[in-house]
Scaffold this motif. Structure first.
Motif, PDB file in Angstrom:
ATOM      1  N   TYR A 170     -23.527   6.300  -7.769  1.00  0.00           N
ATOM      2  CA  TYR A 170     -23.102   7.220  -6.706  1.00  0.00           C
ATOM      3  C   TYR A 170     -21.745   6.797  -6.138  1.00  0.00           C
ATOM      4  O   TYR A 170     -20.841   7.619  -5.972  1.00  0.00           O
ATOM      5  N   HIS A 171     -21.632   5.485  -5.831  1.00  0.00           N
ATOM      6  CA  HIS A 171     -20.369   5.000  -5.269  1.00  0.00           C
ATOM      7  C   HIS A 171     -19.228   5.148  -6.275  1.00  0.00           C
ATOM      8  O   HIS A 171     -18.093   5.492  -5.886  1.00  0.00           O
ATOM      9  N   LEU A 172     -19.498   4.893  -7.537  1.00  0.00           N
ATOM     10  CA  LEU A 172     -18.469   5.097  -8.560  1.00  0.00           C
ATOM     11  C   LEU A 172     -18.094   6.575  -8.662  1.00  0.00           C
ATOM     12  O   LEU A 172     -16.917   6.918  -8.798  1.00  0.00           O
ATOM     13  N   GLY A 173     -19.116   7.426  -8.605  1.00  0.00           N
ATOM     14  CA  GLY A 173     -18.849   8.862  -8.667  1.00  0.00           C
ATOM     15  C   GLY A 173     -18.037   9.338  -7.479  1.00  0.00           C
ATOM     16  O   GLY A 173     -17.144  10.179  -7.623  1.00  0.00           O
ATOM     17  N   LYS A 174     -18.360   8.801  -6.289  1.00  0.00           N
ATOM     18  CA  LYS A 174     -17.590   9.153  -5.093  1.00  0.00           C
ATOM     19  C   LYS A 174     -16.154   8.672  -5.240  1.00  0.00           C
ATOM     20  O   LYS A 174     -15.199   9.414  -4.925  1.00  0.00           O
ATOM     21  N   ASP A 175     -15.981   7.449  -5.729  1.00  0.00           N
ATOM     22  CA  ASP A 175     -14.642   6.901  -5.949  1.00  0.00           C
ATOM     23  C   ASP A 175     -13.901   7.743  -6.989  1.00  0.00           C
ATOM     24  O   ASP A 175     -12.704   8.048  -6.833  1.00  0.00           O
ATOM     25  N   LEU A 176     -14.610   8.129  -8.043  1.00  0.00           N
ATOM     26  CA  LEU A 176     -14.013   8.952  -9.096  1.00  0.00           C
ATOM     27  C   LEU A 176     -13.579  10.304  -8.552  1.00  0.00           C
ATOM     28  O   LEU A 176     -12.468  10.789  -8.846  1.00  0.00           O
ATOM     29  N   SER A 177     -14.447  10.898  -7.729  1.00  0.00           N
ATOM     30  CA  SER A 177     -14.121  12.200  -7.139  1.00  0.00           C
ATOM     31  C   SER A 177     -12.909  12.093  -6.215  1.00  0.00           C
ATOM     32  O   SER A 177     -12.010  12.944  -6.244  1.00  0.00           O
ATOM     33  N   ASP A 178     -12.892  11.003  -5.401  1.00  0.00           N
ATOM     34  CA  ASP A 178     -11.754  10.820  -4.488  1.00  0.00           C
ATOM     35  C   ASP A 178     -10.453  10.617  -5.258  1.00  0.00           C
ATOM     36  O   ASP A 178      -9.394  11.145  -4.872  1.00  0.00           O
ATOM     37  N   LYS A 179     -10.530   9.867  -6.348  1.00  0.00           N
ATOM     38  CA  LYS A 179      -9.323   9.622  -7.136  1.00  0.00           C
ATOM     39  C   LYS A 179      -8.850  10.902  -7.813  1.00  0.00           C
ATOM     40  O   LYS A 179      -7.638  11.155  -7.921  1.00  0.00           O
ATOM     41  N   GLN A 180      -9.795  11.715  -8.282  1.00  0.00           N
ATOM     42  CA  GLN A 180      -9.399  12.971  -8.906  1.00  0.00           C
ATOM     43  C   GLN A 180      -8.747  13.885  -7.870  1.00  0.00           C
ATOM     44  O   GLN A 180      -7.747  14.560  -8.153  1.00  0.00           O
ATOM     45  N   THR A 181      -9.300  13.887  -6.658  1.00  0.00           N
ATOM     46  CA  THR A 181      -8.705  14.684  -5.578  1.00  0.00           C
ATOM     47  C   THR A 181      -7.301  14.184  -5.261  1.00  0.00           C
ATOM     48  O   THR A 181      -6.360  14.977  -5.078  1.00  0.00           O
ATOM     49  N   ALA A 182      -7.162  12.846  -5.203  1.00  0.00           N
ATOM     50  CA  ALA A 182      -5.838  12.269  -4.927  1.00  0.00           C
ATOM     51  C   ALA A 182      -4.864  12.604  -6.043  1.00  0.00           C
ATOM     52  O   ALA A 182      -3.677  12.893  -5.793  1.00  0.00           O
ATOM     53  N   ILE A 183      -5.346  12.570  -7.314  1.00  0.00           N
ATOM     54  CA  ILE A 183      -4.479  12.932  -8.448  1.00  0.00           C
ATOM     55  C   ILE A 183      -4.042  14.384  -8.323  1.00  0.00           C
ATOM     56  O   ILE A 183      -2.856  14.724  -8.540  1.00  0.00           O
ATOM     57  N   ASN A 184      -4.964  15.259  -7.956  1.00  0.00           N
ATOM     58  CA  ASN A 184      -4.635  16.682  -7.797  1.00  0.00           C
ATOM     59  C   ASN A 184      -3.603  16.882  -6.685  1.00  0.00           C
ATOM     60  O   ASN A 184      -2.642  17.648  -6.834  1.00  0.00           O
ATOM     61  N   ILE A 185      -3.825  16.163  -5.567  1.00  0.00           N
ATOM     62  CA  ILE A 185      -2.909  16.310  -4.433  1.00  0.00           C
ATOM     63  C   ILE A 185      -1.525  15.773  -4.784  1.00  0.00           C
ATOM     64  O   ILE A 185      -0.495  16.446  -4.582  1.00  0.00           O
ATOM     65  N   ASP A 186      -1.484  14.544  -5.322  1.00  0.00           N
ATOM     66  CA  ASP A 186      -0.177  13.961  -5.666  1.00  0.00           C
ATOM     67  C   ASP A 186       0.471  14.727  -6.814  1.00  0.00           C
ATOM     68  O   ASP A 186       1.714  14.833  -6.883  1.00  0.00           O
ATOM     69  N   GLY A 187      -0.350  15.258  -7.727  1.00  0.00           N
ATOM     70  CA  GLY A 187       0.208  16.072  -8.808  1.00  0.00           C
ATOM     71  C   GLY A 187       0.854  17.328  -8.262  1.00  0.00           C
ATOM     72  O   GLY A 187       1.951  17.728  -8.694  1.00  0.00           O
ATOM     73  N   ALA A 188       0.177  17.940  -7.272  1.00  0.00           N
ATOM     74  CA  ALA A 188       0.757  19.132  -6.638  1.00  0.00           C
ATOM     75  C   ALA A 188       2.025  18.771  -5.873  1.00  0.00           C
ATOM     76  O   ALA A 188       3.025  19.509  -5.903  1.00  0.00           O
ATOM     77  N   CYS A 189       1.993  17.601  -5.218  1.00  0.00           N
ATOM     78  CA  CYS A 189       3.183  17.165  -4.481  1.00  0.00           C
ATOM     79  C   CYS A 189       4.355  16.914  -5.436  1.00  0.00           C
ATOM     80  O   CYS A 189       5.512  17.216  -5.106  1.00  0.00           O
ATOM     81  N   SER A 190       4.067  16.361  -6.597  1.00  0.00           N
ATOM     82  CA  SER A 190       5.150  16.056  -7.535  1.00  0.00           C
ATOM     83  C   SER A 190       5.775  17.333  -8.103  1.00  0.00           C
ATOM     84  O   SER A 190       6.906  17.308  -8.604  1.00  0.00           O
ATOM     85  N   GLN A 191       5.052  18.456  -8.025  1.00  0.00           N
ATOM     86  CA  GLN A 191       5.582  19.711  -8.542  1.00  0.00           C
ATOM     87  C   GLN A 191       6.444  20.461  -7.513  1.00  0.00           C
ATOM     88  O   GLN A 191       7.114  21.434  -7.851  1.00  0.00           O
ATOM     89  N   LEU A 192       6.370  20.002  -6.248  1.00  0.00           N
ATOM     90  CA  LEU A 192       7.142  20.691  -5.208  1.00  0.00           C
ATOM     91  C   LEU A 192       8.628  20.344  -5.330  1.00  0.00           C
ATOM     92  O   LEU A 192       8.998  19.209  -5.649  1.00  0.00           O
TER      93      LEU A 192
END
Length: 404
Positions: A170-192
């Motif tokens: 569960y904790h790994l999955g939560k960490d994985l989900s948070d990292k994927q969210t961070a990747i999505n956010i930073d990926g979107a930021c890098s496209q601006l």
């Protein structure tokens, strides 16, 4: 109403006019120079800020790219750890199923052992003995109880380990989900870029969130998650190995003891059959002897009865001869012989009566022995039925446990 009085306009001299013009020219020139200087400074500043903005945006872009790379690396590592943890969870659940299946499988052998012990309590007389079969059955019961307790403890331990693995997953999955969210956010930021349509000024965005963590703490968080998952997987693998050894040793102990009990039963059944056959042989001989002794007693009774007529003859003769008159009442050889005959007959009768009494005593002893033998044969027959039919009959349905 009184008329307003108009003041005449002020009149300036030519010198004042020239002075005013000179002042205006000088002031205008000064302001123009200042403006020109400021315009040059503004152009330089705009050029400089553009260059700095470009450098800063490039640096932010590079850092975003590096951040995304770091996030992707950790995401892959966390994903791998979660996959390994979920696989270990599957293996632990599989082991739990084996343990529960083993617990279920042992229920029938336990019931068979208890049934055999209960059945053998129905034995009677001298056969209610604490023999090798009972010793092995009690040992089997103790082994089965120990195995059940051990398996239940292993099920509890594996269940708890599965809970810990699920918690880590569960904790790994939560960490994985948070990292994927961070990747999505930073990926979107890098496209601006400056021409993007969805850019704006956000109130309070230019700040360091008090809840944010340091990069070292960020790396430590995932590293600690990974280390905890690795520890639980190692503990789970070790526990599975122990449980597998427990299953193997328990199966060996149960199967070995089952065979020992069966062998003890076979030996005991053989002893009972041999004893029963010997008792039946002795009963047959006792019956034969009883019949012969009964005939002997009848013959002795007839012999005693046969001595009575001669005895009566002798007594009658003596009684008649006692009536001879006077001198004829002589103690002649006939008289002595008759008296001797009576004595001989009396001795014969007494000896025959002793023999008859002995014969009747033997008959009584043989009768008692026959009853004892018949009772012992009945007890042996009962014991044979219990051991051979009631106990071995159900034990034949048992086979080696967990042969797979």
């Amino acid at each position: 109403m009184a008329k307003l009085v108009h003041q005449p306009p002020t009149r300036y001299s030519a010198e004042q006019w020239h002075t005013s013009n000179a002042t205006q020219f000088a002031t205008a020139e000064a302001e123009r120079a200042i403006a020109e200087r400021r315009r040059a400074e503004a152009e330089r500043l705009m050029s400089e800020t553009d260059r700095r903005r470009e450098r800063t945006q490039n640096d932010v872009g590079q850092k975003l790219s590096q951040r995304i790379t770091d996030l992707q690396h950790w995401r892959e590592e966390v994903q791998r750890q979660q996959d390994d943890t979920q696989e270990e969870t599957r293996l632990a659940e599989e082991m739990k199923g084996k343990l529960e299946c083993a617990l279920n499988e042992i229920l029938y052998p336990v019931d068979v052992t208890k049934t055999c012990l209960r059945n053998r309590e129905k034995r009677e007389g001298i056969d209610l003995v604490h023999d090798a079969v009972e010793i092995e059955l009690l040992k089997e019961r103790d082994i089965q109880g120990g195995v059940q307790a051990l398996l239940k403890r292993n099920v509890q331990q594996v269940t708890e380990q599965i809970r810990l693995l699920n918690s880590r997953s569960y904790h790994l999955g939560k960490d994985l989900s948070d990292k994927q969210t961070a990747i999505n956010i930073d990926g979107a930021c890098s496209q601006l870029d400056n021409d993007s349509r969805n850019i704006a000024l956000y109130q309070g965005a230019v700040t360091i969130d008090a809840k944010s963590v340091a990069p070292s703490d960020w790396a430590s968080f995932s590293d600690n998650n990974i280390s905890a998952a690795e520890r639980e997987r190692h503990a789970s693998a070790k526990l599975r190995a122990v449980a597998d050894d427990v299953l193997s040793q328990a199966a060996n102990d149960l199967n070995t003891q089952r065979r020992a009990v069966n062998e003890a039963f076979q030996r005991r059944i053989g002893e009972l059959e041999e004893a029963k056959e010997t008792l039946e042989m002795h009963l047959e001989k006792v019956n034969e002897e009883y019949t012969a002794m009964d005939e002997n007693a009848a013959a002795l009774a007839a012999a005693i009865e046969a001595k009575m007529p001669p005895m009566k003859v002798s007594h009658t003769r003596l009684a008649h001869r006692s009536q001879r008159p006077n001198v004829e009442l002589v103690r002649d050889p006939v008289q002595y012989r008759l008296v001797g005959e009576v004595a001989e007959l009396q001795d014969s009768i007494e000896r025959l009566q002793v023999a008859y009494s002995d014969a009747m005593s033997s008959l009584e002893g043989l009768r008692r022995r026959r009853l004892d033998l018949e009772e012992d044969i009945r007890i042996k027959t009962l014991s044979l039925n219990i051991d051979k039919n009631q106990c071995m009959g159900i034990r034949q349905n048992l086979s080696d446990v967990w042969k797979d």
